[in-house]
Design an enzyme around this catalytic site. Structure first.
Site, PDB file in Angstrom:
ATOM      1  CE  LYS A   1     -12.194  -0.144  -3.715  1.00 36.87           C
ATOM      2  NZ  LYS A   1     -13.153  -0.076  -2.630  1.00 36.87           N
TER       3      LYS A   1
ATOM      4  CG  ASP B   1      -2.180   0.896   0.910  1.00 41.58           C
ATOM      5  OD1 ASP B   1      -3.275   0.302   0.708  1.00 41.58           O
ATOM      6  OD2 ASP B   1      -2.064   2.141   0.836  1.00 41.58           O
TER       7      ASP B   1
ATOM      8  CG  ASP C   1     -10.822  -2.831  -1.086  1.00 39.47           C
ATOM      9  OD1 ASP C   1     -11.687  -2.515  -1.926  1.00 39.47           O
ATOM     10  OD2 ASP C   1     -10.952  -2.610   0.131  1.00 39.47           O
TER      11      ASP C   1
HETATM   12  C1  LIG Z   1     -10.209   1.004   0.233  1.00 38.89           C
HETATM   13  S1  LIG Z   1      -8.533   1.028   0.740  1.00 38.89           S
HETATM   14  C2  LIG Z   1      -8.199  -0.674   1.046  1.00 38.89           C
HETATM   15  C3  LIG Z   1      -8.843  -1.202   2.300  1.00 38.89           C
HETATM   16  C4  LIG Z   1      -8.336  -2.593   2.647  1.00 38.89           C
HETATM   17  N1  LIG Z   1      -8.882  -3.597   1.741  1.00 38.89           N
HETATM   18  C5  LIG Z   1      -8.713  -2.986   4.048  1.00 38.89           C
HETATM   19  O1  LIG Z   1      -9.564  -3.861   4.234  1.00 38.89           O
HETATM   20  O2  LIG Z   1      -8.130  -2.438   4.993  1.00 38.89           O
HETATM   21  C6  LIG Z   1      -7.707   1.299  -0.783  1.00 38.89           C
HETATM   22  C7  LIG Z   1      -6.192   1.413  -0.663  1.00 38.89           C
HETATM   23  O3  LIG Z   1      -5.605   1.366  -1.966  1.00 38.89           O
HETATM   24  C8  LIG Z   1      -4.355   2.013  -1.840  1.00 38.89           C
HETATM   25  N2  LIG Z   1      -3.785   2.291  -3.153  1.00 38.89           N
HETATM   26  C9  LIG Z   1      -4.286   3.115  -4.120  1.00 38.89           C
HETATM   27  N3  LIG Z   1      -3.456   3.156  -5.180  1.00 38.89           N
HETATM   28  C10 LIG Z   1      -2.406   2.327  -4.883  1.00 38.89           C
HETATM   29  C11 LIG Z   1      -1.217   1.962  -5.591  1.00 38.89           C
HETATM   30  N4  LIG Z   1      -0.949   2.468  -6.806  1.00 38.89           N
HETATM   31  N5  LIG Z   1      -0.355   1.084  -5.011  1.00 38.89           N
HETATM   32  C12 LIG Z   1      -0.634   0.597  -3.758  1.00 38.89           C
HETATM   33  N6  LIG Z   1      -1.743   0.909  -3.052  1.00 38.89           N
HETATM   34  C13 LIG Z   1      -2.614   1.764  -3.598  1.00 38.89           C
HETATM   35  C14 LIG Z   1      -4.702   3.265  -1.042  1.00 38.89           C
HETATM   36  O4  LIG Z   1      -3.570   3.820  -0.441  1.00 38.89           O
HETATM   37  C15 LIG Z   1      -5.717   2.714  -0.036  1.00 38.89           C
HETATM   38  O5  LIG Z   1      -5.121   2.461   1.222  1.00 38.89           O
END
Ligand SMILES: C[S@@+](CC[C@H](N)C(=O)[O-])C[C@H]1O[C@@H](n2cnc3c(N)ncnc32)[C@H](O)[C@@H]1O
Length: 240
Positions: A194, A114, A154
């Site tokens: 997602k 993340d 996600d």
């Molecule tokens: C909805 S949250 C995930 C929640 C997680 N499934 C949980 O249950 O705790 C979406 C996450 O995607 C991450 N994210 C977005 N773009 C990303 C990337 N290019 N590489 C890694 N993580 C990414 C964001 O930082 C965020 O923390």
């Protein structure tokens, strides 16, 4: 937060009695109510929604870090994607709700990434960084020690306030995750991601249908009705 095993040997999270679990990366509790008056409109709306949301309460009581945990629990109840002994990659894993669920369901090995820091979850290997950065894919696979049997994503783009932009960015992340799955999954493996309803989903769907025996879309009840998000569940990876 500690891990306990129940009488059937299942892993369970035990939150301290006075715990106020961070939900979706933000904490909420009595103090928040007091501060409500000083919050801006969108933050006030967020606090009101959290207070009304039964999944937030359930997540706090169960010791999950995010209400998002229930989306994976519900997907698993319907599609049985979390198998004991699985090797799992979790893309966009902060704050760790899906990692907790995967660990609880008896995954053998888990690696996640993340942009935001994540507190440890069991023995999961967690990397701080961008999934697209050079070497990240190799680091994740090396951490598992073998090809994954399940790739979860996600990932969601930070909301810009412009719906169409957010949509395109999140579709882009789902495409990146799908390519990651196709390049790395073990034969017969599963991909859960997602995606956003409507718009530029066609190419992604075609790619998945060409590479997996079965591809479904489903919006779990834990996914807020007003959110355009839905999930794609692709099973039976055909192999490279
Ligand atoms: C909805 S949250 C995930 C929640 C997680 N499934 C949980 O249950 O705790 C979406 C996450 O995607 C991450 N994210 C977005 N773009 C990303 C990337 N290019 N590489 C890694 N993580 C990414 C964001 O930082 C965020 O923390």
């Amino acid at each position: 937060m500690t891990v306990e095993e129940d009488s059937k040997g299942r892993r369970r999270w035990k939150a301290p009695k006075d715990a106020r679990a961070p939900i979706d990366g933000r904490t909420m509790g009595k103090k928040e109510k007091v501060r409500k008056k000083t919050l801006g409109k969108s933050s006030r709306n967020w606090v009101d929604r959290q207070l009304r949301d039964p999944y937030v309460r359930r997540a706090q009581e169960a010791g999950y870090r995010a209400r998002a945990a229930y989306k994976l629990i519900e997907i698993d109840e319907k599609f049985h994607v979390l198998k004991k002994g699985a090797r799992i990659i979790d893309l966009g894993c902060a704050p760790g709700g899906w990692l907790q669920v995967a660990f609880e369901k008896g995954a053998a090995r888990i690696a996640g990434v993340d942009l935001l820091p994540v507190d440890p979850v069991g023995e999961a290997r967690i990397f701080l960084g961008d999934i697209t950065e050079k070497g990240m894919e190799q680091k994740l696979i090396a951490a598992l020690g073998d090809s994954p049997t399940l790739v979860l994503s996600d990932m969601a783009a930070n909301t810009s306030g412009h719906k169409q932009t957010d949509h395109i960015r999140t579709v882009g992340l789902a495409e990146i995750a799908a390519q990651f799955a196709i390049d790395n999954l073990a034969k017969g493996g599963t991909f859960v991601a997602k995606v956003f309803q409507g718009g530029a989903q066609g190419t992604l769907l075609e790619t998945l249908k060409a590479n997996f025996a079965d591809v479904r879309h489903w919006k779990p009840p834990a996914s807020r009705p007003e959110s355009p998000e839905t999930f794609v569940i692709a099973t039976g990876f055909k192999g490279r």
